[in-house]
Scaffold this motif. Structure first.
Motif, PDB file in Angstrom:
ATOM      1  N   LEU A   7     113.262  -0.286  27.468  1.00 56.27           N
ATOM      2  CA  LEU A   7     113.751   0.683  28.440  1.00 56.27           C
ATOM      3  C   LEU A   7     114.911   1.498  27.878  1.00 56.27           C
ATOM      4  CD1 LEU A   7     113.651  -1.351  31.788  1.00 56.27           C
ATOM      5  CD2 LEU A   7     112.128   0.490  31.059  1.00 56.27           C
ATOM      6  N   ALA A   8     115.746   0.859  27.053  1.00 60.86           N
ATOM      7  CA  ALA A   8     116.851   1.596  26.437  1.00 60.86           C
ATOM      8  C   ALA A   8     116.323   2.687  25.512  1.00 60.86           C
ATOM      9  CB  ALA A   8     117.754   0.627  25.673  1.00 60.86           C
ATOM     10  N   VAL A   9     115.296   2.360  24.729  1.00 65.31           N
ATOM     11  CA  VAL A   9     114.713   3.371  23.836  1.00 65.31           C
ATOM     12  C   VAL A   9     113.993   4.448  24.645  1.00 65.31           C
ATOM     13  CG1 VAL A   9     113.102   3.752  21.943  1.00 65.31           C
ATOM     14  CG2 VAL A   9     114.471   1.675  21.990  1.00 65.31           C
ATOM     15  N   ALA A  10     113.247   4.030  25.664  1.00 66.57           N
ATOM     16  CA  ALA A  10     112.496   5.000  26.461  1.00 66.57           C
ATOM     17  C   ALA A  10     113.431   5.946  27.207  1.00 66.57           C
ATOM     18  CB  ALA A  10     111.595   4.265  27.449  1.00 66.57           C
ATOM     19  N   SER A  11     114.614   5.461  27.636  1.00 67.37           N
ATOM     20  CA  SER A  11     115.551   6.323  28.372  1.00 67.37           C
ATOM     21  C   SER A  11     116.155   7.403  27.498  1.00 67.37           C
ATOM     22  CB  SER A  11     116.665   5.466  28.984  1.00 67.37           C
ATOM     23  OG  SER A  11     117.451   4.862  27.966  1.00 67.37           O
ATOM     24  N   SER A  12     116.038   7.264  26.171  1.00 60.54           N
ATOM     25  CA  SER A  12     116.577   8.292  25.286  1.00 60.54           C
ATOM     26  C   SER A  12     115.730   9.554  25.284  1.00 60.54           C
ATOM     27  CB  SER A  12     116.679   7.748  23.854  1.00 60.54           C
ATOM     28  OG  SER A  12     115.385   7.490  23.324  1.00 60.54           O
ATOM     29  N   GLY A  13     114.484   9.452  25.756  1.00 58.41           N
ATOM     30  CA  GLY A  13     113.605  10.606  25.775  1.00 58.41           C
ATOM     31  C   GLY A  13     112.939  10.902  24.447  1.00 58.41           C
ATOM     32  N   TRP A  17     104.521   9.591  25.365  1.00 59.92           N
ATOM     33  CA  TRP A  17     103.869   8.842  26.441  1.00 59.92           C
ATOM     34  C   TRP A  17     102.882   7.809  25.912  1.00 59.92           C
ATOM     35  CZ3 TRP A  17     105.802   8.696  31.073  1.00 59.92           C
ATOM     36  CH2 TRP A  17     106.561   9.774  31.531  1.00 59.92           C
ATOM     37  N   LEU A  18     102.296   8.058  24.744  1.00 56.69           N
ATOM     38  CA  LEU A  18     101.353   7.097  24.176  1.00 56.69           C
ATOM     39  C   LEU A  18     102.062   5.794  23.804  1.00 56.69           C
ATOM     40  CD1 LEU A  18      98.477   6.509  23.229  1.00 56.69           C
ATOM     41  CD2 LEU A  18      99.088   7.501  21.003  1.00 56.69           C
ATOM     42  N   THR A  19     103.233   5.918  23.176  1.00 60.47           N
ATOM     43  CA  THR A  19     103.996   4.722  22.806  1.00 60.47           C
ATOM     44  C   THR A  19     104.490   3.985  24.037  1.00 60.47           C
ATOM     45  OG1 THR A  19     104.710   5.852  20.777  1.00 60.47           O
ATOM     46  CG2 THR A  19     105.948   3.897  21.454  1.00 60.47           C
ATOM     47  N   ILE A  20     104.985   4.723  25.024  1.00 60.95           N
ATOM     48  CA  ILE A  20     105.448   4.093  26.261  1.00 60.95           C
ATOM     49  C   ILE A  20     104.307   3.348  26.947  1.00 60.95           C
ATOM     50  CG2 ILE A  20     106.355   4.558  28.577  1.00 60.95           C
ATOM     51  CD1 ILE A  20     107.950   6.861  27.387  1.00 60.95           C
ATOM     52  N   GLY A  21     103.125   3.974  26.970  1.00 59.07           N
ATOM     53  CA  GLY A  21     101.980   3.322  27.593  1.00 59.07           C
ATOM     54  C   GLY A  21     101.548   2.073  26.849  1.00 59.07           C
ATOM     55  N   LEU A  22     101.577   2.117  25.504  1.00 60.62           N
ATOM     56  CA  LEU A  22     101.169   0.962  24.702  1.00 60.62           C
ATOM     57  C   LEU A  22     102.072  -0.235  24.966  1.00 60.62           C
ATOM     58  CD1 LEU A  22      99.470  -0.296  22.404  1.00 60.62           C
ATOM     59  CD2 LEU A  22     101.155   0.644  20.793  1.00 60.62           C
ATOM     60  N   VAL A  23     103.397  -0.022  24.934  1.00 63.23           N
ATOM     61  CA  VAL A  23     104.326  -1.132  25.153  1.00 63.23           C
ATOM     62  C   VAL A  23     104.233  -1.632  26.594  1.00 63.23           C
ATOM     63  CG1 VAL A  23     106.734  -1.858  25.013  1.00 63.23           C
ATOM     64  CG2 VAL A  23     105.842  -0.216  23.370  1.00 63.23           C
ATOM     65  N   SER A  24     104.046  -0.727  27.539  1.00 62.72           N
ATOM     66  CA  SER A  24     103.917  -1.143  28.942  1.00 62.72           C
ATOM     67  C   SER A  24     102.682  -2.015  29.140  1.00 62.72           C
ATOM     68  CB  SER A  24     103.847   0.094  29.848  1.00 62.72           C
ATOM     69  OG  SER A  24     105.011   0.884  29.721  1.00 62.72           O
ATOM     70  N   ILE A  25     101.575  -1.653  28.496  1.00 59.69           N
ATOM     71  CA  ILE A  25     100.357  -2.471  28.581  1.00 59.69           C
ATOM     72  C   ILE A  25     100.602  -3.853  27.970  1.00 59.69           C
ATOM     73  CG2 ILE A  25      97.995  -2.703  27.734  1.00 59.69           C
ATOM     74  CD1 ILE A  25      97.740   0.339  27.976  1.00 59.69           C
ATOM     75  N   ALA A  26     101.309  -3.890  26.826  1.00 60.16           N
ATOM     76  CA  ALA A  26     101.596  -5.171  26.180  1.00 60.16           C
ATOM     77  C   ALA A  26     102.459  -6.057  27.073  1.00 60.16           C
ATOM     78  CB  ALA A  26     102.285  -4.931  24.835  1.00 60.16           C
ATOM     79  N   LEU A  27     103.475  -5.476  27.704  1.00 60.45           N
ATOM     80  CA  LEU A  27     104.317  -6.256  28.610  1.00 60.45           C
ATOM     81  C   LEU A  27     103.508  -6.751  29.810  1.00 60.45           C
ATOM     82  CD1 LEU A  27     107.575  -4.087  28.541  1.00 60.45           C
ATOM     83  CD2 LEU A  27     107.244  -6.330  27.501  1.00 60.45           C
ATOM     84  N   GLY A  28     102.603  -5.901  30.318  1.00 60.68           N
ATOM     85  CA  GLY A  28     101.749  -6.326  31.427  1.00 60.68           C
ATOM     86  C   GLY A  28     100.823  -7.459  31.042  1.00 60.68           C
TER      87      GLY A  28
END
Length: 220
Positions: A7-13, A17-28
């Motif tokens: 979340l700290a890296v994602a908040s930097s902008g 979206w592909l990387t954010i989606g990949l990590v979110s899927i992994a966490l899920g």
């Protein structure tokens, strides 16, 4: 820890979206594994896909560096996020969990380079809280494993700990509050940070630090 660092890296902008989606899927997927929503066959399928994706990313990193991101830091952050996704899904041993902690720290360091807003401070606080909880619970787990190994030599009944989660939460929160208080005190005592924080509220002569000119024999 890994979620807070991400979340700290994602908040930097700086993440796409592909990387954010990949990590979110992994966490899920990790949450689904913890809650035992996936069967053994489903986990085997995940491990097989992770192996193929790892081989594919070895070839993708140079492409990302030279043509897509065109920057070493951005391409490396993408690689860290991918490795984090792989490890969080496949972690099963103490060694794997140690790698997850290291990856989480790398995410936070990358966020420190990419972000300077208040969102990073919030993520840093959450990361600190979960780090304290992870280290404390990890020590409890190692002690429990050592106790289980010694059970054959010294067998005796031990009642399960009641309210362990609540006590762990109170311990982590107390240590977290202590770290914040001590850090705030150091922030206002150190010369450079104190001057930056208090220059509009306190006259300069009351702030500790060094002047551009020093006269021997005088107090300053």
């Amino acid at each position: 820890m890994l979620g807070a660092g991400f979340l700290a890296v994602a908040s930097s902008g700086e993440l796409d979206w592909l990387t954010i989606g990949l990590v979110s899927i992994a966490l899920g997927l990790r949450v689904a594994l913890i809650l035992e929503f996936l069967t053994a066959a489903g986990r085997a399928d995940i491990d097989r896909w992770v192996t193929w994706l790892s081989f594919a990313y070895v070839a993708f990193y140079p492409i990302d560096f030279w043509y897509l991101s065109q920057a070493f830091l951005s391409a490396t952050v993408h690689m860290i996020c991918f490795v984090a996704s792989v490890k969080i899904v496949t972690a099963t041993s103490e060694r794997d969990y140690a790698f997850v902690k290291m990856i989480a720290m790398l995410e936070l360091l990358a966020a420190a380079l990419l972000s300077a807003g208040p969102a990073f401070f919030v993520c840093l606080g959450v990361f600190l809280l979960f780090t304290i909880a992870a280290l404390a619970s990890g020590e409890v787990r190692r002690s429990a494993d050592r106790f289980a190994e010694n059970q054959t030599a010294r067998p005796h009944a031990v009642a399960p700990a009641k309210g362990f989660g609540r006590r762990l939460g109170l311990l982590s929160s107390g240590l977290f509050a202590g770290v914040l208080i001590m850090t705030a005190g150091m922030f206002f005592v150190l010369p450079r940070t104190a001057r930056a924080a208090l220059q509009h509220f306190v006259p300069q002569r009351y702030i500790t630090g060094f002047d551009n000119q020093v006269t021997l024999g005088e107090l300053g």
